[in-house]
Design an enzyme around this catalytic site. Structure first.
Site, mmCIF file in Angstrom:
data_model
loop_
_atom_site.group_PDB
_atom_site.id
_atom_site.type_symbol
_atom_site.label_atom_id
_atom_site.label_comp_id
_atom_site.label_asym_id
_atom_site.label_seq_id
_atom_site.Cartn_x
_atom_site.Cartn_y
_atom_site.Cartn_z
ATOM 1 N N HIS A 1 3.817 3.502 -2.497
ATOM 2 C CA HIS A 1 4.549 2.878 -1.528
ATOM 3 C C HIS A 1 5.901 2.494 -1.839
ATOM 4 O O HIS A 1 6.295 2.557 -3.206
ATOM 5 C CB HIS A 1 3.839 1.746 -1.133
ATOM 6 C CG HIS A 1 3.528 0.668 -2.348
ATOM 7 N ND1 HIS A 1 2.509 0.843 -3.140
ATOM 8 C CD2 HIS A 1 3.853 -0.671 -2.862
ATOM 9 C CE1 HIS A 1 2.513 0.107 -4.157
ATOM 10 N NE2 HIS A 1 3.350 -0.929 -3.754
ATOM 11 N N TYR B 1 -5.892 -2.109 -14.900
ATOM 12 C CA TYR B 1 -5.684 -2.225 -13.379
ATOM 13 C C TYR B 1 -5.892 -0.929 -12.725
ATOM 14 O O TYR B 1 -5.588 0.310 -13.582
ATOM 15 C CB TYR B 1 -4.044 -2.432 -13.384
ATOM 16 C CG TYR B 1 -3.346 -2.637 -11.930
ATOM 17 C CD1 TYR B 1 -4.105 -3.256 -10.962
ATOM 18 C CD2 TYR B 1 -2.322 -1.732 -11.575
ATOM 19 C CE1 TYR B 1 -3.545 -3.256 -9.645
ATOM 20 C CE2 TYR B 1 -1.992 -1.740 -10.398
ATOM 21 C CZ TYR B 1 -2.446 -2.402 -9.326
ATOM 22 O OH TYR B 1 -1.938 -2.189 -8.071
ATOM 23 N N HIS C 1 6.687 3.012 -6.069
ATOM 24 C CA HIS C 1 6.010 3.164 -7.265
ATOM 25 C C HIS C 1 4.453 3.440 -6.556
ATOM 26 O O HIS C 1 4.376 3.511 -5.584
ATOM 27 C CB HIS C 1 6.050 1.715 -7.911
ATOM 28 C CG HIS C 1 5.743 0.531 -6.807
ATOM 29 N ND1 HIS C 1 6.706 0.098 -6.018
ATOM 30 C CD2 HIS C 1 4.633 -0.302 -6.745
ATOM 31 C CE1 HIS C 1 6.232 -0.911 -5.327
ATOM 32 N NE2 HIS C 1 4.928 -1.093 -5.782
HETATM 33 FE FE LIG Z 1 3.413 -2.373 -5.284
#
Ligand SMILES: [Fe+2]
Length: 460
Positions: A345, A360, A384
């Site tokens: 996005h 993560y 990213h």
């Molecule tokens: Fe983000």
């Protein structure tokens, strides 16, 4: 609610005696009878105490947002020596002359825990990025802390904004004018503007490290729930205020004030943690992130991370936050036919992420990876998303069955502001900056082939 004095050794958040409820008007006495009844400023307050109001909003703020507390203390806060400036690594000037624009993704390794010489919480604060400033009460700053020594006979007061403390390694023992809180990793606390406090590593520990979100504008509030309904996300009753606690101690005491990003020290002759009773709705509080009531999809696709917002600071534009505190909690993943990690996005908001523990789910590999205690920054518009390793595994994963993500706790400070990095954060010689971060997206497979595909040329 009204709470009598807790047992001497009680922490502030015993289930049997919690002062809870986000934004509640609460009252607490360390000595019974410390609070006046029926008025706030009697001619002679009970027990020979001084009455003092601490305003968190303008006197005339609407009732729904008005915040203030009354403190009943051994000595009023006035007095002390003339303030002397102190050195620090804090910064509140994010102008082009003082900070650095960052169009590329950035990632940092953890701020090391200090070894050797003692470093207190205040001394161990360093600013990473920010926007706006405290002078006009707009914008945010993001700091890290790393400390190995207690704040003895010292209190810190931030005139610039509210501080959200996110411990990552080691618990913090936080003494405030309103009482004491123990805040460990996977818990957070908020110390509002102007509240005097001392944060210290837990006794016997080797130190403490974490993240700080400072907001220069309005105070934190709970996010709207919209179609989610009346329940879910962070429940108001899980926000806990400290019980009144005081010390009556004559000593050489230092109050360190942060004003417009600079530190100043003034000397007192007694501890300022001398509040015997208080009442109001402007006080520090803590929240256990493990109590977060996550909401997620039960069909397809990865919802926007706003569903995991714990606290928010609004702007004047509806739905647009000056700051959001968002977590990525343990949860069931059950979206079918879906790429389950966060999507690629470009966000009109700016994102600063940290990792409290574990991993993560969008960053599996890379050189060094995203480490607990580390952080990353993706400014507005900066592309990213998941790294190549996460894409390789998640794009082939079996999505016909739910899986439990319970491998770590990441969080995000998100802001509508355009942040600049401090010279410290942007300096490759700081030992933290991962100058090879971009390599985590190398190796993304090319899946499209134009062979055998008609060139549409807009259908002509
Ligand atoms: Fe983000």
């Amino acid at each position: 609610m009204w709470e009598a004095r807790p047992p001497v050794d009680a922490t502030c958040y015993q289930a049997s005696a919690e002062l809870s409820g986000f934004g509640s008007h609460v009252a607490s006495e360390a000595v019974l009878g410390a609070l006046p009844v029926g008025q706030n400023s009697p001619q002679q307050p009970p027990l020979g105490l001084y009455a003092e109001q601490l305003s968190g909003t303008a006197f005339t703020a609407p009732r729904a947002t008005n915040q203030r507390s009354w403190l009943y203390r051994i000595a009023p806060s006035v007095g002390g020596s003339a303030s002397e400036p102190l050195p620090s690594r804090l910064q509140a000037d994010f102008s082009d002359a003082a900070a650095v624009a960052a169009p590329d993704p950035h990632r940092w390794r953890p701020l090391p825990l200090p070894t050797g010489a003692p470093v207190t919480f205040v001394e161990g604060l360093v600013t990473m990025c920010g926007a706006g400033g405290p002078a006009l009460k707009e914008g945010v700053a993001i700091h890290l802390y790393s400390c190995n020594a207690p704040m003895l006979d010292t209190a810190f007061s931030n005139s610039d904004g509210d501080l959200l403390l996110v411990p990552q390694a080691g618990a913090l023992h936080v003494v405030t004018e309103f009482g004491r809180m123990s805040v460990e990793p996977r818990e957070v606390c908020v110390v509002p503007r102007g509240v005097r406090f001392a944060a210290s590593p837990a006794a016997g520990s080797s130190g403490a490290r974490g993240y700080v979100l400072e907001t220069f504008g309005p105070h934190f509030r709970l996010p709207e729930l919209g179609p989610i309904g009346a329940n879910g996300l962070a429940e108001p009753r899980d926000f806990v205020y400290p019980h009144a606690w005081y010390e009556d101690r004559t000593c050489d005491f230092t109050v360190v004030t942060k004003l417009l990003g600079r530190l100043y020290a003034t000397k007192r002759t007694h501890s300022v943690f001398d509040v015997v009773g208080w009442h109001g709705n402007y006080a520090p509080y803590k929240y256990d992130l493990r109590r977060f009531h996550a909401v997620n999809t039960v069909s397809v696709d990865h919802p926007d991370p706003s569903i995991f917002t714990v606290l928010t600071v609004p702007t004047n534009e509806p739905g647009v936050a000056a700051a959001d505190f968002v977590i990525f909690p343990p949860r069931w993943l059950c979206a079918e036919g879906t790429f389950r990690p966060p999507y690629f996005h470009r966000n009109c908001m700016s994102e600063f992420m940290g990792l409290i523990d574990g991993v993560y789910d969008a960053k599996k590999g890379g050189k060094g990876g995203f480490e607990p205690g580390g952080c990353s920054y993706h400014g507005a518009g900066t592309p990213h998303g998941p790294d190549a390793a996460a894409v390789a595994s998640a794009s082939q994963a079996d999505t016909s069955r739910p899986t439990k993500f319970d491998g770590g706790l990441a969080f995000m400070f998100e802001t509508s502001a355009l942040l600049r990095l401090t010279p410290f954060a942007a300096d490759p010689s700081n030992g933290m900056l991962d100058t090879d971060y971009g390599a985590c997206w190398e190796g993304l497979p090319r899946l499209f082939s134009s062979a055998g595909v008609a060139n549409g040329s807009n259908g002509k």
